[in-house]
Motif scaffolding. Structure first.
Motif, PDB file in Angstrom:
ATOM      1  N   SER A  29       0.825  -1.205   0.000  1.00  0.00           N
ATOM      2  CA  SER A  29       0.000   0.000   0.000  1.00  0.00           C
ATOM      3  C   SER A  29       0.864   1.261   0.000  1.00  0.00           C
ATOM      4  O   SER A  29       0.532   2.266  -0.644  1.00  0.00           O
ATOM      5  N   LYS A  30       2.013   1.243   0.702  1.00  0.00           N
ATOM      6  CA  LYS A  30       2.896   2.407   0.764  1.00  0.00           C
ATOM      7  C   LYS A  30       3.645   2.591  -0.553  1.00  0.00           C
ATOM      8  O   LYS A  30       3.882   3.731  -0.993  1.00  0.00           O
ATOM      9  N   ALA A  31       4.018   1.483  -1.193  1.00  0.00           N
ATOM     10  CA  ALA A  31       4.670   1.575  -2.501  1.00  0.00           C
ATOM     11  C   ALA A  31       3.710   2.152  -3.539  1.00  0.00           C
ATOM     12  O   ALA A  31       4.127   2.892  -4.440  1.00  0.00           O
ATOM     13  N   MET A  32       2.419   1.831  -3.408  1.00  0.00           N
ATOM     14  CA  MET A  32       1.426   2.405  -4.319  1.00  0.00           C
ATOM     15  C   MET A  32       1.355   3.921  -4.146  1.00  0.00           C
ATOM     16  O   MET A  32       1.287   4.678  -5.117  1.00  0.00           O
ATOM     17  N   VAL A  33       1.381   4.386  -2.886  1.00  0.00           N
ATOM     18  CA  VAL A  33       1.372   5.825  -2.625  1.00  0.00           C
ATOM     19  C   VAL A  33       2.634   6.476  -3.197  1.00  0.00           C
ATOM     20  O   VAL A  33       2.585   7.569  -3.770  1.00  0.00           O
ATOM     21  N   VAL A  53      -5.549  -2.726  -0.452  1.00  0.00           N
ATOM     22  CA  VAL A  53      -5.078  -2.399  -1.799  1.00  0.00           C
ATOM     23  C   VAL A  53      -6.194  -1.735  -2.608  1.00  0.00           C
ATOM     24  O   VAL A  53      -5.971  -0.766  -3.335  1.00  0.00           O
ATOM     25  N   GLU A  54      -7.414  -2.229  -2.456  1.00  0.00           N
ATOM     26  CA  GLU A  54      -8.550  -1.629  -3.163  1.00  0.00           C
ATOM     27  C   GLU A  54      -8.757  -0.181  -2.720  1.00  0.00           C
ATOM     28  O   GLU A  54      -9.049   0.694  -3.544  1.00  0.00           O
ATOM     29  N   VAL A  55      -8.612   0.076  -1.410  1.00  0.00           N
ATOM     30  CA  VAL A  55      -8.796   1.434  -0.887  1.00  0.00           C
ATOM     31  C   VAL A  55      -7.748   2.376  -1.471  1.00  0.00           C
ATOM     32  O   VAL A  55      -8.063   3.476  -1.941  1.00  0.00           O
ATOM     33  N   VAL A  56      -6.486   1.956  -1.455  1.00  0.00           N
ATOM     34  CA  VAL A  56      -5.420   2.815  -1.975  1.00  0.00           C
ATOM     35  C   VAL A  56      -5.587   3.012  -3.479  1.00  0.00           C
ATOM     36  O   VAL A  56      -5.395   4.126  -3.984  1.00  0.00           O
ATOM     37  N   HIS A  94     -13.796   7.159   1.551  1.00  0.00           N
ATOM     38  CA  HIS A  94     -12.840   6.168   2.035  1.00  0.00           C
ATOM     39  C   HIS A  94     -12.501   6.336   3.506  1.00  0.00           C
ATOM     40  O   HIS A  94     -11.827   5.502   4.090  1.00  0.00           O
ATOM     41  N   ALA A  95     -12.933   7.442   4.105  1.00  0.00           N
ATOM     42  CA  ALA A  95     -12.617   7.667   5.513  1.00  0.00           C
ATOM     43  C   ALA A  95     -13.242   6.573   6.374  1.00  0.00           C
ATOM     44  O   ALA A  95     -14.359   6.154   6.161  1.00  0.00           O
ATOM     45  N   GLY A  96     -12.498   6.101   7.348  1.00  0.00           N
ATOM     46  CA  GLY A  96     -12.991   5.036   8.212  1.00  0.00           C
ATOM     47  C   GLY A  96     -12.605   3.659   7.742  1.00  0.00           C
ATOM     48  O   GLY A  96     -12.658   2.716   8.498  1.00  0.00           O
ATOM     49  N   SER A  97     -12.186   3.523   6.484  1.00  0.00           N
ATOM     50  CA  SER A  97     -11.830   2.205   5.970  1.00  0.00           C
ATOM     51  C   SER A  97     -10.327   1.981   5.959  1.00  0.00           C
ATOM     52  O   SER A  97      -9.868   0.864   5.797  1.00  0.00           O
ATOM     53  N   SER A  98      -9.546   3.049   6.134  1.00  0.00           N
ATOM     54  CA  SER A  98      -8.100   2.899   6.103  1.00  0.00           C
ATOM     55  C   SER A  98      -7.446   4.129   6.713  1.00  0.00           C
ATOM     56  O   SER A  98      -8.007   5.227   6.688  1.00  0.00           O
ATOM     57  N   ARG A  99      -6.231   3.937   7.230  1.00  0.00           N
ATOM     58  CA  ARG A  99      -5.456   5.053   7.742  1.00  0.00           C
ATOM     59  C   ARG A  99      -4.448   5.552   6.702  1.00  0.00           C
ATOM     60  O   ARG A  99      -3.641   6.439   6.978  1.00  0.00           O
ATOM     61  N   ILE A 100      -4.490   5.002   5.535  1.00  0.00           N
ATOM     62  CA  ILE A 100      -3.552   5.351   4.475  1.00  0.00           C
ATOM     63  C   ILE A 100      -3.642   6.816   4.020  1.00  0.00           C
ATOM     64  O   ILE A 100      -2.630   7.407   3.644  1.00  0.00           O
ATOM     65  N   PRO A 101      -4.838   7.477   4.024  1.00  0.00           N
ATOM     66  CA  PRO A 101      -4.906   8.829   3.449  1.00  0.00           C
ATOM     67  C   PRO A 101      -3.867   9.809   3.986  1.00  0.00           C
ATOM     68  O   PRO A 101      -3.420  10.687   3.254  1.00  0.00           O
ATOM     69  N   TYR A 426     -18.550 -13.568  13.228  1.00  0.00           N
ATOM     70  CA  TYR A 426     -19.210 -12.420  12.609  1.00  0.00           C
ATOM     71  C   TYR A 426     -18.175 -11.352  12.242  1.00  0.00           C
ATOM     72  O   TYR A 426     -17.213 -11.131  12.969  1.00  0.00           O
ATOM     73  N   GLY A 427     -18.414 -10.678  11.112  1.00  0.00           N
ATOM     74  CA  GLY A 427     -17.520  -9.603  10.675  1.00  0.00           C
ATOM     75  C   GLY A 427     -16.289 -10.089   9.960  1.00  0.00           C
ATOM     76  O   GLY A 427     -15.262  -9.398   9.934  1.00  0.00           O
ATOM     77  N   VAL A 428     -16.372 -11.258   9.321  1.00  0.00           N
ATOM     78  CA  VAL A 428     -15.181 -11.844   8.700  1.00  0.00           C
ATOM     79  C   VAL A 428     -14.683 -11.048   7.498  1.00  0.00           C
ATOM     80  O   VAL A 428     -13.525 -11.198   7.092  1.00  0.00           O
ATOM     81  N   ASP A 429     -15.519 -10.179   6.931  1.00  0.00           N
ATOM     82  CA  ASP A 429     -15.039  -9.383   5.799  1.00  0.00           C
ATOM     83  C   ASP A 429     -13.879  -8.478   6.209  1.00  0.00           C
ATOM     84  O   ASP A 429     -13.074  -8.069   5.361  1.00  0.00           O
ATOM     85  N   LEU A 430     -13.779  -8.165   7.503  1.00  0.00           N
ATOM     86  CA  LEU A 430     -12.659  -7.361   7.979  1.00  0.00           C
ATOM     87  C   LEU A 430     -11.326  -8.082   7.747  1.00  0.00           C
ATOM     88  O   LEU A 430     -10.289  -7.439   7.532  1.00  0.00           O
ATOM     89  N   ILE A 431     -11.347  -9.415   7.763  1.00  0.00           N
ATOM     90  CA  ILE A 431     -10.123 -10.177   7.532  1.00  0.00           C
ATOM     91  C   ILE A 431      -9.598  -9.944   6.118  1.00  0.00           C
ATOM     92  O   ILE A 431      -8.391 -10.018   5.863  1.00  0.00           O
ATOM     93  N   ASN A 432     -10.509  -9.633   5.183  1.00  0.00           N
ATOM     94  CA  ASN A 432     -10.088  -9.364   3.812  1.00  0.00           C
ATOM     95  C   ASN A 432      -9.207  -8.129   3.702  1.00  0.00           C
ATOM     96  O   ASN A 432      -8.573  -7.919   2.659  1.00  0.00           O
ATOM     97  N   ARG A 433      -9.158  -7.308   4.739  1.00  0.00           N
ATOM     98  CA  ARG A 433      -8.269  -6.138   4.714  1.00  0.00           C
ATOM     99  C   ARG A 433      -6.823  -6.554   4.547  1.00  0.00           C
ATOM    100  O   ARG A 433      -6.023  -5.824   3.943  1.00  0.00           O
ATOM    101  N   GLY A 434      -6.441  -7.713   5.113  1.00  0.00           N
ATOM    102  CA  GLY A 434      -5.030  -8.066   5.098  1.00  0.00           C
ATOM    103  C   GLY A 434      -4.699  -9.488   4.726  1.00  0.00           C
ATOM    104  O   GLY A 434      -3.521  -9.847   4.666  1.00  0.00           O
ATOM    105  N   TYR A 435      -5.723 -10.329   4.489  1.00  0.00           N
ATOM    106  CA  TYR A 435      -5.477 -11.734   4.161  1.00  0.00           C
ATOM    107  C   TYR A 435      -6.157 -12.062   2.843  1.00  0.00           C
ATOM    108  O   TYR A 435      -7.385 -12.117   2.768  1.00  0.00           O
TER     109      TYR A 435
END
Length: 452
Positions: A29-33, A53-56, A94-101, A426-435
Motif C-alpha cells: 500500500s505504501k509503494a502504491m502511494v 489495496v482496493e482502498v489505496v 474512504h474515511a474510516g476504511s483505512s489510515r492510508i490517506p 461475525y464480521g469476517v469481511d474485515l479479515i479481507n483487509r489483510g489476508y
C-alpha cells in the motif's frame, strides 16, 4: 456488518496442505502511494487482492493516477502523469476504511501544493495519534488548517528538509517522513526511526525512483532531497504477518502447513519463539532459474510435531523484536501450551481485548496493567491492560465470535478452527483487509467453513 458477513466454522480438524503469501500488506500500500511522487509509470508485482489495496487504488484513481492490471497475475501499473485534486466528499467516501490517506499528504503537497486528510479509520487497537504526522509536515513547511471534515494542508513556500526525532520508532511516522523528504529541498535527518523490513523495502522503492536515502546506525535515516523522481519496478518482500498467522494456525490445530513465498530472514524472531513453544518448521530457500531449470519458489513448512507445547514469555517490540502483529495468532496456540505463558505488549496499548473472546471459548487468560515478564515499557504507569498471562492447556469449545479488528479477527478464526464444535464468526469481511483469499486458503487446507 451484513447477514453474509458471517463464517460458520466446524472446528476440531487439523489444517493440512499448502498456501501462498504474496507481497507484504504493510509495504504494498505504501509503494502504491510512492508512485504519486514519480513523473513516470511504476510497476508493482505480487500485489495481494486485499481490501487495503482496493482502498489505496481508489484513492489514487480519485487523484488522477491511472491504475491498471499488468500481464502477470498480481501486477499493477501505476501512471501518475495526470495527478489532480479530489473533492473532500470523494475522499471522505474512504474515511474510516483505512489510515492510508495521511500518507498521501507529502506526495500531494509536492505534486499539487495542497492535500486533505479525512477522519482516519483503521483497527481499534489504540488511538495511534496523528500528532507527529502533522508536526512533521509542519516542520517541512506545510500549513495545516483544521476543519470539521478533516484537515486541509498547503505548502505556500514548498517543502524543505528538516531534523526530526520520533518519541517512539513509529512505522507510520517514518513512512510519512520518507514520502515527504525525498522531494523536499535540502537534507532531512530522522532519528529514532522505525527500521522494519517493510520500511527498508519502501526505501528500496524510493531509491529505485531516484531518491538518495542513507540508513545509518542507531535508527538514524538521512534523506537528501532531489528535484525529481521517476517510476519504479519492484517485487515486494513477502507478507511475514500472514505467514506467521498460518504458522500459528498449524500449531493451534495440530496441523501441517506449507507456506509458499515465506522467507526466513524477516521471520527469524518469530521462528525462534515458534520453536521454543514446541512447533517445528523447515525452510526451503528459493532457487533461481538456471539454464534448463525453471527454479523453485521458497517456502517454510510449519507443523505440530506431536507431544506437549511449552509455555513461553515474550514481549512485542519494534523490529528486530517480536512483531506486535504476530502475538494475537500465536496466543491462540499458547492456550494449548502447558504452563503459564506471559505476553507483554509494548507497541499498542489496547491490543489484548480479543482475549475476552478466547476466554469465552474455554481459554484461561488474565490481563494486567503491569509490565510482566520484562523491562518496564511506556504503558507501565498508565491505565492500560497490556500484559497477559495464559494458562494452559485449555480445551477450546465453539462460540459465537465478533471480529473487532484485522489481526484479532484472524486469531478468532484460528480459535474457531481449533475448538470442538461449530462456531459462528461475525464480521469476517474485515479479515479481507489483510489476508488474500483466506476462505479459499482455508478450503485448500481442509478446513470445514462456509458463509452463513
Amino acid at each position: 456488518m451484513t447477514v453474509n458477513d458471517v463464517l460458520t466454522v466446524h472446528g476440531g480438524t487439523p489444517l493440512h496442505g499448502r498456501i501462498r503469501v504474496r507481497g507484504a500488506k504493510n509495504l504494498v500500500s505504501k509503494a502504491m502511494v510512492a508512485a504519486l511522487l514519480g513523473d513516470a509509470p511504476s510497476r508493482l508485482y505480487d500485489v495481494p487482492r486485499i481490501r487495503d489495496v482496493e482502498v489505496v487504488r481508489g484513492l489514487l484513481e480519485l487523484h488522477g493516477v491511472r491504475v491498471s492490471d499488468g500481464a502477470e497475475d498480481g501486477e499493477l501499473v501505476l501512471d501518475p502523469a495526470n495527478v489532480e485534486s479530489a473533492t473532500t466528499d470523494e475522499i471522505n467516501v474512504h474515511a474510516g476504511s483505512s489510515r492510508i490517506p495521511i500518507l498521501f499528504c507529502g506526495p500531494l503537497l509536492h505534486r499539487l501544493g495542497h492535500a486533505f486528510i479525512p477522519d482516519l479509520g483503521g483497527c481499534h487497537i489504540g488511538p495511534r495519534p496523528i500528532d507527529f504526522h502533522i508536526q512533521a509536515l509542519r516542520q517541512f513547511g506545510a500549513v495545516v488548517d483544521k476543519a470539521p471534515e478533516g484537515m486541509h494542508l498547503t505548502a505556500p513556500t514548498g517543502l524543505h528538509g528538516t531534523k526530526l526525532e520520533l518519541p517512539f520508532p513509529s512505522v507510520g511516522a517514518t513512512e510519512q517522513v520518507l514520502l515527504t523528504a525525498v522531494l523536499a529541498e535540502g537534507v532531512t535527518e530522522l532519528r529514532n526511526a522505525a527500521v522494519e523490513p517493510e520500511i527498508i523495502d519502501l526505501i528500496c522503492v524510493l531509491q529505485k525512483m531516484g531518491a538518495i536515502i542513507k540508513v545509518h546506525t542507531d535508527r538514524v535515516i538521512e534523506i537528501q532531497g532531489v528535484p525529481r523522481l521517476g517510476g519504479y519496478t519492484h517485487r515486494p518482500i513477502p507478507d511475514r504477518i500472514e505467514a506467521a498467522s498460518w504458522a500459528a494456525a498449524a500449531l493451534a490445530t495440530g496441523g501441517d502447513i506449507e507456506v509458499y513465498g515465506a522467507e526466513q530472514v524477516d521471520m527469524m524472531t518469530f521462528l525462534n519463539v515458534f520453536r521454543s513453544v514446541g512447533g517445528a518448521y523447515e525452510v526451503t530457500d528459493m532457487r533461481p532459474p538456471r539454464e534448463g531449470s525453471a527454479g523453485t519458489e521458497g517456502k517454510i513448512r510449519f507443523w505440530h510435531p506431536g507431544g506437549e507445547l511449552q509455555a513461553v514469555a515474550l514481549e512485542t517490540d519494534v523490529h528486530p523484536g517480536f512483531m506486535t502483529d504476530w502475538q494475537q495468532p500465536l496466543v491462540v496456540a499458547l492456550t494449548q501450551a502447558r504452563g503459564l505463558s506471559i505476553v507483554h505488549e509494548t507497541v499498542y496499548e489496547q491490543r489484548l481485548g480479543y482475549t475476552e473472546a478466547l476466554n469465552s471459548m474455554g481459554a484461561t487468560i488474565q490481563v494486567y496493567r503491569d509490565c510482566l515478564g520484562g523491562t518496564p515499557c511506556r504503558f507501565g504507569r498508565r491505565d492500560f491492560k497490556h500484559s497477559a498471562v495464559i494458562a494452559g492447556p485449555s480445551k477450546l469449545h465453539a462460540a459465537d465470535l465478533v471480529i473487532p479488528d484485522l489481526r484479532a479477527g484472524f486469531s478468532h478464526l484460528i480459535a474457531a478452527l481449533a475448538a470442538e464444535g461449530t462456531s459462528r464468526v461475525y464480521g469476517v469481511d474485515l479479515i479481507n483487509r489483510g489476508y488474500e483469499d483466506f476462505e479459499a486458503k482455508l478450503a485448500a487446507l481442509g478446513a470445514h467453513a462456509e458463509r452463513a
